[in-house]
Motif scaffolding. Sequence first.
Motif, PDB file in Angstrom:
ATOM      1  N   ASN A 145       0.971  -1.003  -0.177  1.00 28.80           N
ATOM      2  CA  ASN A 145       0.010   0.169  -0.004  1.00 28.80           C
ATOM      3  C   ASN A 145       1.211   1.211   0.090  1.00 28.80           C
ATOM      4  O   ASN A 145       0.206   2.224   0.239  1.00 28.80           O
ATOM      5  N   ALA A 146       2.444   1.370   0.137  1.00 32.02           N
ATOM      6  CA  ALA A 146       3.026   2.016  -0.544  1.00 32.02           C
ATOM      7  C   ALA A 146       3.724   2.463  -1.613  1.00 32.02           C
ATOM      8  O   ALA A 146       3.735   1.763  -2.546  1.00 32.02           O
ATOM      9  N   THR A 147       3.141   3.580  -2.231  1.00 33.10           N
ATOM     10  CA  THR A 147       4.265   3.608  -3.379  1.00 33.10           C
ATOM     11  C   THR A 147       5.775   2.687  -3.882  1.00 33.10           C
ATOM     12  O   THR A 147       6.563   2.584  -2.679  1.00 33.10           O
ATOM     13  N   ASP A 148       5.804   2.423  -4.957  1.00 34.39           N
ATOM     14  CA  ASP A 148       7.120   1.654  -5.154  1.00 34.39           C
ATOM     15  C   ASP A 148       8.210   2.873  -5.186  1.00 34.39           C
ATOM     16  O   ASP A 148       8.865   3.569  -6.487  1.00 34.39           O
ATOM     17  N   CYS A 149       8.855   3.088  -4.052  1.00 36.61           N
ATOM     18  CA  CYS A 149       9.923   3.656  -4.409  1.00 36.61           C
ATOM     19  C   CYS A 149      11.113   2.922  -3.584  1.00 36.61           C
ATOM     20  O   CYS A 149      12.426   3.676  -3.674  1.00 36.61           O
ATOM     21  N   GLY A 201      15.936  12.942   5.805  1.00 35.68           N
ATOM     22  CA  GLY A 201      15.399  12.485   6.879  1.00 35.68           C
ATOM     23  C   GLY A 201      15.657  11.122   6.299  1.00 35.68           C
ATOM     24  O   GLY A 201      16.107  10.427   5.679  1.00 35.68           O
ATOM     25  N   ILE A 202      14.699  10.099   7.556  1.00 34.55           N
ATOM     26  CA  ILE A 202      14.041   8.917   7.098  1.00 34.55           C
ATOM     27  C   ILE A 202      13.474   8.865   5.885  1.00 34.55           C
ATOM     28  O   ILE A 202      11.959   9.126   6.557  1.00 34.55           O
ATOM     29  N   VAL A 203      13.303   8.658   4.676  1.00 38.71           N
ATOM     30  CA  VAL A 203      12.569   9.630   3.977  1.00 38.71           C
ATOM     31  C   VAL A 203      11.700   8.143   2.987  1.00 38.71           C
ATOM     32  O   VAL A 203      12.371   7.831   2.262  1.00 38.71           O
ATOM     33  N   TRP A 204      10.447   8.011   2.735  1.00 42.93           N
ATOM     34  CA  TRP A 204       9.902   7.780   1.069  1.00 42.93           C
ATOM     35  C   TRP A 204       9.351   8.481   0.952  1.00 42.93           C
ATOM     36  O   TRP A 204       8.303   8.526  -0.039  1.00 42.93           O
ATOM     37  N   GLY A 205      10.010   8.041  -0.588  1.00 45.74           N
ATOM     38  CA  GLY A 205       9.301   8.999  -1.420  1.00 45.74           C
ATOM     39  C   GLY A 205       9.995   9.935  -2.133  1.00 45.74           C
ATOM     40  O   GLY A 205      11.122  10.323  -1.714  1.00 45.74           O
ATOM     41  N   ALA A 206       9.518  10.615  -3.808  1.00 43.59           N
ATOM     42  CA  ALA A 206      11.201  11.121  -4.234  1.00 43.59           C
ATOM     43  C   ALA A 206      10.038  13.092  -4.057  1.00 43.59           C
ATOM     44  O   ALA A 206      10.252  13.266  -3.336  1.00 43.59           O
ATOM     45  N   THR A 207       8.650  12.808  -5.094  1.00 53.69           N
ATOM     46  CA  THR A 207       8.413  14.326  -5.271  1.00 53.69           C
ATOM     47  C   THR A 207       7.350  13.896  -4.205  1.00 53.69           C
ATOM     48  O   THR A 207       7.559  15.414  -3.742  1.00 53.69           O
ATOM     49  N   ASP A 208       6.371  13.086  -3.496  1.00 53.57           N
ATOM     50  CA  ASP A 208       5.717  13.500  -2.806  1.00 53.57           C
ATOM     51  C   ASP A 208       7.243  12.298  -1.704  1.00 53.57           C
ATOM     52  O   ASP A 208       6.408  11.605  -0.953  1.00 53.57           O
ATOM     53  N   ARG A 209       7.668  13.434  -0.831  1.00 54.75           N
ATOM     54  CA  ARG A 209       8.295  12.253   0.007  1.00 54.75           C
ATOM     55  C   ARG A 209       7.547  12.320   1.114  1.00 54.75           C
ATOM     56  O   ARG A 209       7.129  13.486   2.119  1.00 54.75           O
ATOM     57  N   LEU A 210       7.469  11.279   2.442  1.00 52.96           N
ATOM     58  CA  LEU A 210       7.029  11.237   3.374  1.00 52.96           C
ATOM     59  C   LEU A 210       7.992   9.764   4.463  1.00 52.96           C
ATOM     60  O   LEU A 210       8.795   9.809   4.404  1.00 52.96           O
TER      61      LEU A 210
END
Length: 222
Positions: A145-149, A201-210
Amino acid sequence: MIFRTSVFDSIGKCRAILNEETEVVFASLSASPFPLITACPGIHTKATSIFRCRKLKGDDFQRRMNKEVDFYRGWEDYVNGFGNPRGNFWLGIEERYQKAKNGNTELEINMITKDDVRLVAKYSNFQAGAGCDNYRLFVTGYSGNATDCFTYHNNQQFSTKDADHDLYHLNCASEYEGAWWYDKCYKSNLNGNFTEPYLKGIVWGATDRLLLRYSEMKLRRR
Ligand SMILES: [Ca+2]
């Protein structure tokens, strides 16, 4: 139990004794692991070597849950591992390579964002290349359910602040205070700085960084 036998015979012996949850480790430093035959041209295994069997430990690979352990570290630490298995840790990439080198391994990444959203990213195939190839990443088969990053990082070598193997003209690990299979540079940065509020930071995402407050990487045999 130690064997003096061929590589392929030793795997069968270990599995017969300790069941499928078994890996073969090389008891003799003169023995070269056989995956290097294909992963690293020029390195050859001996026909007969000394082996012992070892039960597999847990399948956890990485966990971030608070700022107690500093993850902005150099190459040797990432190869050998650091932290506390009951808290924040990175279990050495060399051990992950040994465990996943024969394929049939899947990766599950569990995350919680700073907004308390729970995300899961699964990859049906995960392998890391050998040390002589800087633990190049091979990952396919996303679901969750996460974007594939993470697929973005497929086929990249691992980089740390003191070992730049990325495709960027600077060192991504230094730029973003992490250690990862950076390209130019990332769509995920799970070894980033726990206290950083943005790119480092601890990031998941490129344009929409979580930004994450928790991450966990697990390997599982299929
Ligand atoms: Ca670079």
